[in-house]
Write a protein that holds these residues in place. Structure first.
Motif, short mmCIF file in Angstrom:
data_model
loop_
_atom_site.label_atom_id
_atom_site.label_comp_id
_atom_site.label_asym_id
_atom_site.label_seq_id
_atom_site.Cartn_x
_atom_site.Cartn_y
_atom_site.Cartn_z
N UNK A 6 7.87 -8.83 1.55
CA UNK A 6 8.03 -7.55 0.84
C UNK A 6 6.91 -7.31 -0.17
N UNK A 7 6.63 -8.28 -1.02
CA UNK A 7 5.61 -8.08 -2.05
C UNK A 7 4.22 -7.90 -1.46
N UNK A 8 3.93 -8.62 -0.39
CA UNK A 8 2.62 -8.46 0.27
C UNK A 8 2.51 -7.07 0.90
N UNK A 9 3.59 -6.61 1.52
CA UNK A 9 3.56 -5.26 2.09
C UNK A 9 3.47 -4.20 1.00
N UNK A 10 4.17 -4.39 -0.10
CA UNK A 10 4.07 -3.45 -1.22
C UNK A 10 2.64 -3.43 -1.76
N UNK A 11 1.98 -4.57 -1.73
CA UNK A 11 0.61 -4.67 -2.23
C UNK A 11 -0.39 -3.86 -1.42
N UNK A 12 0.00 -3.41 -0.23
CA UNK A 12 -0.90 -2.58 0.57
C UNK A 12 -1.19 -1.25 -0.11
N UNK A 13 -0.22 -0.73 -0.85
CA UNK A 13 -0.39 0.58 -1.49
C UNK A 13 -1.50 0.53 -2.54
N UNK A 14 -1.44 -0.35 -3.54
CA UNK A 14 -2.55 -0.38 -4.49
C UNK A 14 -3.87 -0.87 -3.87
N UNK A 15 -3.78 -1.76 -2.89
CA UNK A 15 -4.99 -2.30 -2.27
C UNK A 15 -5.79 -1.23 -1.55
N UNK A 16 -5.12 -0.38 -0.78
CA UNK A 16 -5.84 0.59 0.04
C UNK A 16 -5.76 2.02 -0.45
N UNK A 17 -4.72 2.35 -1.20
CA UNK A 17 -4.56 3.73 -1.66
C UNK A 17 -4.91 3.90 -3.13
N UNK A 18 -5.16 2.78 -3.79
CA UNK A 18 -5.56 2.77 -5.20
C UNK A 18 -4.58 3.50 -6.10
N UNK A 19 -3.31 3.29 -5.83
CA UNK A 19 -2.24 3.80 -6.68
C UNK A 19 -1.14 2.76 -6.69
N UNK A 20 -0.33 2.74 -7.72
CA UNK A 20 0.73 1.73 -7.77
C UNK A 20 1.81 1.98 -6.73
N UNK A 21 2.38 0.88 -6.24
CA UNK A 21 3.52 1.00 -5.34
C UNK A 21 4.67 1.62 -6.11
N UNK A 22 5.42 2.51 -5.47
CA UNK A 22 6.60 3.11 -6.07
C UNK A 22 7.79 2.91 -5.14
N UNK A 23 8.96 2.89 -5.70
CA UNK A 23 10.18 2.70 -4.91
C UNK A 23 10.27 3.71 -3.77
N UNK A 24 9.79 4.93 -3.99
CA UNK A 24 9.84 5.98 -2.97
C UNK A 24 8.97 5.67 -1.76
N UNK A 25 8.05 4.70 -1.88
CA UNK A 25 7.21 4.30 -0.75
C UNK A 25 8.02 3.60 0.33
N UNK A 26 9.13 3.00 -0.07
CA UNK A 26 9.92 2.21 0.87
C UNK A 26 11.23 2.85 1.25
N UNK A 27 11.95 2.17 2.11
CA UNK A 27 13.26 2.61 2.58
C UNK A 27 14.29 1.59 2.11
N UNK A 28 15.38 2.07 1.57
CA UNK A 28 16.43 1.19 1.05
C UNK A 28 17.00 0.30 2.16
N UNK A 29 17.37 -0.93 1.78
CA UNK A 29 17.97 -1.87 2.73
C UNK A 29 19.19 -1.27 3.42
N UNK A 30 20.06 -0.64 2.64
CA UNK A 30 21.29 -0.08 3.21
C UNK A 30 20.98 0.99 4.25
N UNK A 31 19.97 1.81 3.99
CA UNK A 31 19.58 2.84 4.95
C UNK A 31 19.06 2.21 6.24
N UNK A 32 18.26 1.17 6.10
CA UNK A 32 17.77 0.46 7.28
C UNK A 32 18.92 -0.15 8.06
N UNK A 33 19.83 -0.81 7.34
CA UNK A 33 20.98 -1.43 7.99
C UNK A 33 21.79 -0.40 8.78
N UNK A 34 22.00 0.77 8.18
CA UNK A 34 22.77 1.83 8.85
C UNK A 34 22.08 2.31 10.13
#
Length: 139
Positions: A6-34
């Protein structure tokens, strides 16, 4: 649930997009499970964590090839499909019967011939290598 990538994948946002990772970048676990429950599929941990970390970030999800949204994932030819190129000439997947493997090997299908070729790397290796190639490619 352990967070192997998770942290390595989140790190892709600042690494390549030069902006901080935000919660909105991802999908909630519960939504994925559903979604995965509705589709009746088992998704390997690395792909689940990728979607949880950056599944809503269009710049990552559509950087060069197109990662499928969770509800678009499907099993075909015994492979869990997750990515395709712009021309839909190739589709990438992983063996569906290896869904319990945390970070399975990626395979590429030539859509014209139906032939599958081993990419010789795990999902996480494939993602990190592909995005490095995409974002550091010379013009």
């Amino acid at each position: 649930m352990s967070d192997m990538f998770v942290e390595k994948f989140r790190g892709l946002v600042p690494q390549y997009l030069e902006e901080p990772w935000q919660k909105a970048d991802g999908i909630e676990w519960a939504d994925l499970d559903n979604v995965f429950s509705e589709l009746q599929i088992t998704v390997p941990l690395a792909l689940r964590e990728f979607l949880h970390a950056v599944g809503n970030n269009e710049e990552i999800m559509e950087a060069y090839y197109y990662f499928w949204d969770p509800e678009e994932l499907e099993i075909e030819d015994g492979y869990l499909l997750f990515l395709e190129d712009e021309d839909e000439a190739y589709t990438w997947g992983m063996l569906a019967d290896q869904a319990e493997v945390p970070d399975p090997i990626v395979w590429r299908r030539n859509n014209a011939t139906g032939e599958w070729i081993n990419e010789e790397g795990t999902f996480s290796e494939f993602v990190f290598d592909m995005l490095e190639w995409v974002f550091t490619e010379e013009d």
